[in-house]
Design a protein around this motif. Structure first.
Motif, PDB file in Angstrom:
ATOM      1  N   THR A   1       0.843  -1.205   0.000  1.00  0.00           N
ATOM      2  CA  THR A   1       0.000   0.000   0.000  1.00  0.00           C
ATOM      3  C   THR A   1       0.869   1.242   0.000  1.00  0.00           C
ATOM      4  OG1 THR A   1      -1.592  -1.260   1.293  1.00  0.00           O
ATOM      5  CG2 THR A   1      -1.949   1.101   1.142  1.00  0.00           C
ATOM      6  N   VAL A   2       1.945   1.210   0.790  1.00  0.00           N
ATOM      7  CA  VAL A   2       2.884   2.345   0.790  1.00  0.00           C
ATOM      8  C   VAL A   2       3.337   2.610  -0.637  1.00  0.00           C
ATOM      9  CG1 VAL A   2       5.159   3.124   1.540  1.00  0.00           C
ATOM     10  CG2 VAL A   2       3.693   1.868   3.131  1.00  0.00           C
ATOM     11  N   ALA A   3       3.663   1.515  -1.352  1.00  0.00           N
ATOM     12  CA  ALA A   3       4.168   1.657  -2.711  1.00  0.00           C
ATOM     13  C   ALA A   3       3.083   2.162  -3.666  1.00  0.00           C
ATOM     14  CB  ALA A   3       4.716   0.316  -3.192  1.00  0.00           C
ATOM     15  N   THR A   4       1.895   1.550  -3.648  1.00  0.00           N
ATOM     16  CA  THR A   4       0.869   1.935  -4.631  1.00  0.00           C
ATOM     17  C   THR A   4       0.319   3.330  -4.352  1.00  0.00           C
ATOM     18  OG1 THR A   4      -0.866   0.843  -3.363  1.00  0.00           O
ATOM     19  CG2 THR A   4       0.164  -0.439  -5.120  1.00  0.00           C
ATOM     20  N   VAL A   5       0.114   3.644  -3.069  1.00  0.00           N
ATOM     21  CA  VAL A   5      -0.416   4.985  -2.744  1.00  0.00           C
ATOM     22  C   VAL A   5       0.564   6.054  -3.214  1.00  0.00           C
ATOM     23  CG1 VAL A   5      -0.876   6.549  -0.801  1.00  0.00           C
ATOM     24  CG2 VAL A   5      -1.942   4.296  -0.859  1.00  0.00           C
ATOM     25  N   SER A   6       1.859   5.720  -3.205  1.00  0.00           N
ATOM     26  CA  SER A   6       2.863   6.718  -3.582  1.00  0.00           C
ATOM     27  C   SER A   6       2.671   7.181  -5.020  1.00  0.00           C
ATOM     28  CB  SER A   6       4.265   6.158  -3.384  1.00  0.00           C
ATOM     29  OG  SER A   6       4.605   5.313  -4.466  1.00  0.00           O
ATOM     30  N   PHE A   7       2.150   6.308  -5.882  1.00  0.00           N
ATOM     31  CA  PHE A   7       1.893   6.775  -7.247  1.00  0.00           C
ATOM     32  C   PHE A   7       0.404   6.797  -7.586  1.00  0.00           C
ATOM     33  CE2 PHE A   7       3.487   2.370  -7.516  1.00  0.00           C
ATOM     34  CZ  PHE A   7       2.442   1.711  -8.144  1.00  0.00           C
ATOM     35  N   GLY A   8      -0.431   6.897  -6.551  1.00  0.00           N
ATOM     36  CA  GLY A   8      -1.837   7.239  -6.785  1.00  0.00           C
ATOM     37  C   GLY A   8      -2.772   6.079  -7.035  1.00  0.00           C
ATOM     38  N   HIS A   9      -2.402   4.885  -6.599  1.00  0.00           N
ATOM     39  CA  HIS A   9      -3.347   3.776  -6.709  1.00  0.00           C
ATOM     40  C   HIS A   9      -3.629   3.205  -5.323  1.00  0.00           C
ATOM     41  CE1 HIS A   9      -3.833   3.309 -11.068  1.00  0.00           C
ATOM     42  NE2 HIS A   9      -2.651   3.914 -11.098  1.00  0.00           N
TER      43      HIS A   9
END
Lengths: 554, 109
Positions: free
Chosen positions: A379-387
Motif C-alpha cells: 500500500t505504501v508503494a501503490t499509494v505513492s503513485f496514486g493507486h
C-alpha cells in the motif's frame, strides 16, 4: 337657608359625578391626542397584502465581480373579489385599457358573479401590476410569489445549488446559506420581501468559470470522454475561482440534479488519481530529508513486493535521479522513495495534506476519500503513485496548491479570504525550501517532461500529468483511463493552481495516444491561456523581445 | 349677579377650549392619517422599485452571461472579427514606450 346633612350628601354626590366625568373625558382626550400623534410608519400602505409580508426572501448570490448568480424574482398574480366590486362596468373598462388581452365579455361575467374570489391573471409583470394598482379599482388585489432565478444557469449549478418549492436551499451554497442563520431570520420574520439583504459574495469568477467549462466541454467532445472536471484555485488563499464538473445541471431545472451522471465530481466523486499523487510523495521524501533532488534511485528492474510487481509505463531501465523519477513519472522510483519515507510518516503527511478525511468547505456536498484500512508495504508503494487510495479532485487540487504555494494548507473556500486571513487558518505541510524544489520539478516537467503540451507562451506553466487505469470488475483495465493534469502558473511564484480531470478519454482524431499528456495537458493550456489575462496575471517572456517584435508588425 | 356672570364666563371658556382642542386633535389626526398614507405609498413604491432593480440586475446578468456573449461573438464573427487576447499583447507601459520609439526610428530611417 340652613345646612342640613341631606344637602351635604347631595353636594358630595354631585362632586363625585363631576370628577368621574372629568376623568372619563380626560382619558378619552389623552387617548385621542396620543392616537393623533402616533408615528405614521405604524400604518401600512393600503396596497400591501398580508401575503407580501410572510413570503420569505433569500439574499442574492453574486460572483466576485458582482454578476448575479442567484436572485429572487417576484411574480404577482391579479385576483378579484367580485362581491366587493362596486361598479363592474367601470372596472371592466379600466382593466381592458391596461391589460388589453382581457376579453371584455368574459371579464364582465367574471366580475358580475357573486363569488368571493377569482383569479384574473397569473404572473403579471411588475409594470402591469403598477398600472393596475394605479387604476384604484376596489375589489382587485395582487398575490405575489417569490421564485428563485439563476441567471448563471448551468455554469455555476454545482456551486450555487438550488432551492425547493418552499424556497429553502437543498443543495450547494443555497443550503449553506440556510444553515448560516437565514432560516432563523425568516422564522422571526426579519428576512422578508422588499427588505434588502446583503448579497452573498463568492470567490467564483463567472468569466473564468465559463472559460473552464467551455474548454472542458470541448475536451469532452474532442476526446469523447465520459466526464470532465476542472478546478482553479487561488494558490495563496485557497479561494475557489472556478469549479466545473461535466455533465452538469441547470439550477433553474432542479430535477436534472437527480441524474447521477450530473453529480459534482469535483467534490463528491472519488478517483484513483494516479501519477499526480507522485507530486506529494516526492514532496514528502524531500521534506522528511530521506532524499535530495540529485540522489539516485534504482529503476533498472521492476520492484517486487510480495506477489506484486511494480513496473514503469515509460520504462527507462536505469538508475534515475530524483528529478528524473518525476520527469519520467517512474512508478518504481516513486515507490522506492515512499518506502524510504516509511508507512507512518507517509500517512502523517497525507493526513496533513487533507487526504485522509472529507475536504471541509462551505459546500454541503463532499465525499470522504477511500483510504485503505490496512497499510502494508504494498500500500505504501501503490499509494505513492496514486493507486489503492481514492480522493476527490478537490483534495488533489488543494494539496497541490499547498505543496506549491510555499507549503501551507487551508480548507478551500467559496467566500472571499485575504492572504492575511489565510495566514491565520493555514497550517504548514512542508518547508518553503522544499516547496521551491517542487516548483522546480513542475517547471522541469513542463519544459522537458510529460507536461510539454501544457505550456502557454508568457505564462510559465508547470504541471504534472496523471494517467490512471480504472478498475473494472476488480482488475485494472488498460483501455479505461482517468487522466488528470495538475498545473500552476506562473511557476516561479504560483498564483493559481488548476486541476483538469478527464474521465475515459479516447485518442483525439489524428492522434494515437490517450494519456494525460495528450488530452488533460493541452486542455489545461487552453484554459490557462484564456483565464490568465482575466485573472490579471502579468505575462513574462524570458527573452523580452517576443512582445516587441510582435508589436512592431502590428 | 357677578357670580353668575363669572360662571357663564368659565363655562364659555371651557366650551371654547374644548371645541378648540377637539378641532386641533381632529386636524392633527387627519394630517397624521394623510402622512401615513403617503408613507405607506412611498414604502410600497420603494419596494416595487427595489424589486424592479433586482429584476433588471438579474436580466443584465442573464444578458451579460459569458455563454451568451461567446455565442453572439461566434455568430457574428465575420463582422466583429474578435479574437482572444494573447499573452504577447499585454505589455508594461515602459516596454510600450520603447517599442513605439523603435518603431518611430524605423519609420524615420
Amino acid at each position: 337657608m340652613t345646612d342640613t346633612p341631606h344637602d351635604d350628601g347631595a353636594r358630595g354626590r354631585i362632586i363625585l359625578i363631576i370628577l368621574v366625568c372629568v376623568a372619563i373625558y380626560g382619558v378619552l382626550g389623552t387617548r385621542l391626542v396620543t392616537l393623533g400623534l402616533t408615528p405614521a410608519a405604524a400604518v401600512a400602505g393600503p396596497a400591501a397584502s398580508p401575503l407580501d409580508e410572510i413570503q420569505a426572501a433569500r439574499p442574492d448570490i453574486i460572483d466576485r465581480n458582482g454578476e448575479v448568480l442567484a436572485t429572487d424574482l417576484v411574480r404577482a398574480s391579479l385576483y378579484a373579489e367580485p362581491r366587493n366590486i362596486l361598479d363592474v362596468d367601470e372596472a371592466v373598462e379600466k382593466l381592458t385599457t391596461v391589460l388589453p388581452e382581457f376579453d371584455p365579455r368574459s371579464l364582465r361575467r367574471d366580475l358580475s358573479s357573486d363569488r368571493g374570489f377569482t383569479w384574473l391573471k397569473r404572473e403579471i409583470s411588475a409594470a402591469q401590476r403598477e398600472r393596475v394598482h394605479d387604476l384604484g379599482i376596489p375589489g382587485l388585489g395582487f398575490l405575489s410569489e417569490t421564485r428563485r432565478f439563476y441567471p448563471g444557469g448551468s455554469s455555476v449549478g454545482h456551486i450555487v445549488g438550488h432551492v425547493n418549492i418552499d424556497n429553502a436551499g437543498i443543495a450547494g451554497l443555497e443550503k449553506t446559506i440556510d444553515g448560516q442563520g437565514l432560516k432563523a431570520l425568516q422564522s422571526l420574520g426579519l428576512a422578508r420581501k422588499g427588505q434588502s439583504m446583503a448579497p452573498v459574495e463568492l470567490t467564483i469568477d463567472l468569466r473564468v468559470q465559463h472559460a473552464v467549462r467551455d474548454e472542458l466541454l470541448r475536451a469532452k467532445e474532442r476526446y469523447q470522454a465520459k466526464a470532465a472536471v476542472g478546478i482553479v484555485l487561488n494558490a495563496k488563499t485557497m479561494e475557489v475561482v472556478a469549479m466545473s464538473s461535466l455533465p452538469d445541471y441547470d439550477p433553474n431545472q432542479p430535477a436534472q440534479s437527480l441524474d447521477e451522471k450530473r453529480m459534482n465530481r469535483a467534490m463528491t466523486g472519488v478517483f484513483e488519481l494516479g501519477s499526480i499523487m507522485k507530486t506529494f510523495t516526492l514532496a514528502m521524501a524531500l521534506d522528511s530529508g530521506v532524499a535530495n533532488l540529485n540522489d539516485r534511485v534504482d529503476a533498472r528492474t521492476p520492484l517486487v513486493i510480495g506477489k506484486h510487481k511494480i513496473s514503469d509505463f515509460h520504462a527507462k531501465n536505469r538508475i534515475l535521479t530524483v528529478q528524473e523519477v518525476f520527469k519520467y513519472s517512474s512508478n518504481i522510483g516513486t515507490a522506492r522513495l515512499a518506502m524510504l519515507v516509511g508507512q507512518e510518516r507517509q500517512r502523517a503527511y497525507l493526513k496533513r495534506l487533507g487526504m485522509m478525511a472529507k475536504m471541509p468547505s462551505e459546500l454541503p456536498e463532499g465525499a470522504r476519500p477511500l483510504v485503505p484500512q490496512r497499510w502494508p508495504k504494498i500500500t505504501v508503494a501503490t499509494v505513492s503513485f496514486g493507486h489503492g487510495m481514492s480522493v476527490t479532485p478537490m483534495h488533489a487540487a488543494v494539496a497541490g496548491a499547498a505543496v506549491l504555494n510555499g507549503g501551507t494548507i487551508a480548507p478551500p473556500t467559496f467566500y472571499p479570504r485575504s492572504e492575511a486571513e489565510m495566514a491565520n487558518v493555514a497550517t504548514r505541510v512542508i518547508s518553503p525550501r522544499v516547496s521551491g524544489m517542487v516548483r522546480d520539478l513542475f517547471k522541469l516537467n513542463a519544459a522537458e517532461g510529460s507536461g510539454r503540451r501544457a505550456r502557454v507562451p508568457g505564462y510559465r506553466v508547470g504541471g504534472k500529468t496523471g494517467t490512471a487505469e480504472k478498475v473494472v470488475r476488480g482488475v485494472y483495465a488498460d483501455d479505461k483511463r482517468l487522466n488528470s493534469f495538475l498545473a500552476a502558473f506562473p511557476m516561479d511564484d504560483p498564483q493559481f493552481v488548476t486541476l483538469v480531470v478527464i474521465d475515459e478519454p479516447q485518442p483525439a482524431e489524428g492522434e494515437q495516444y490517450a494519456t494525460a499528456g495528450w488530452n488533460a495537458a493541452p486542455t489545461t493550456a487552453n484554459i490557462i491561456s484564456r483565464i490568465a489575462p482575466m485573472l490579471s496575471v502579468r505575462p513574462h517572456f524570458d527573452d523580452g523581445v517576443g512582445q516587441l517584435a510582435d508589436l512592431g508588425t502590428r | 349677579m357677578s357670580a353668575r356672570k363669572a360662571r357663564i364666563a368659565v363655562a364659555l371658556t371651557c366650551a371654547v377650549v374644548a371645541v378648540g382642542t377637539g378641532a386641533g386633535v381632529f386636524i392633527l389626526k387627519k394630517d397624521a392619517e394623510r402622512d401615513a398614507k403617503a408613507i405607506g405609498e412611498l414604502n410600497r413604491k420603494i419596494a416595487a422599485e427595489r424589486q424592479r432593480i433586482s429584476e433588471l440586475r438579474a436580466e443584465w446578468s442573464a444578458l451579460d452571461h459569458p455563454v451568451r456573449l461567446q455565442d453572439l461573438v461566434e455568430r457574428h464573427a465575420d463582422v466583429l472579427d474578435l479574437a482572444p487576447i494573447g499573452a504577447e499583447q499585454i505589455v508594461t507601459a515602459g516596454r510600450l514606450v520603447t517599442a513605439v520609439r523603435a518603431k518611430r526610428e524605423e519609420v524615420s530611417e
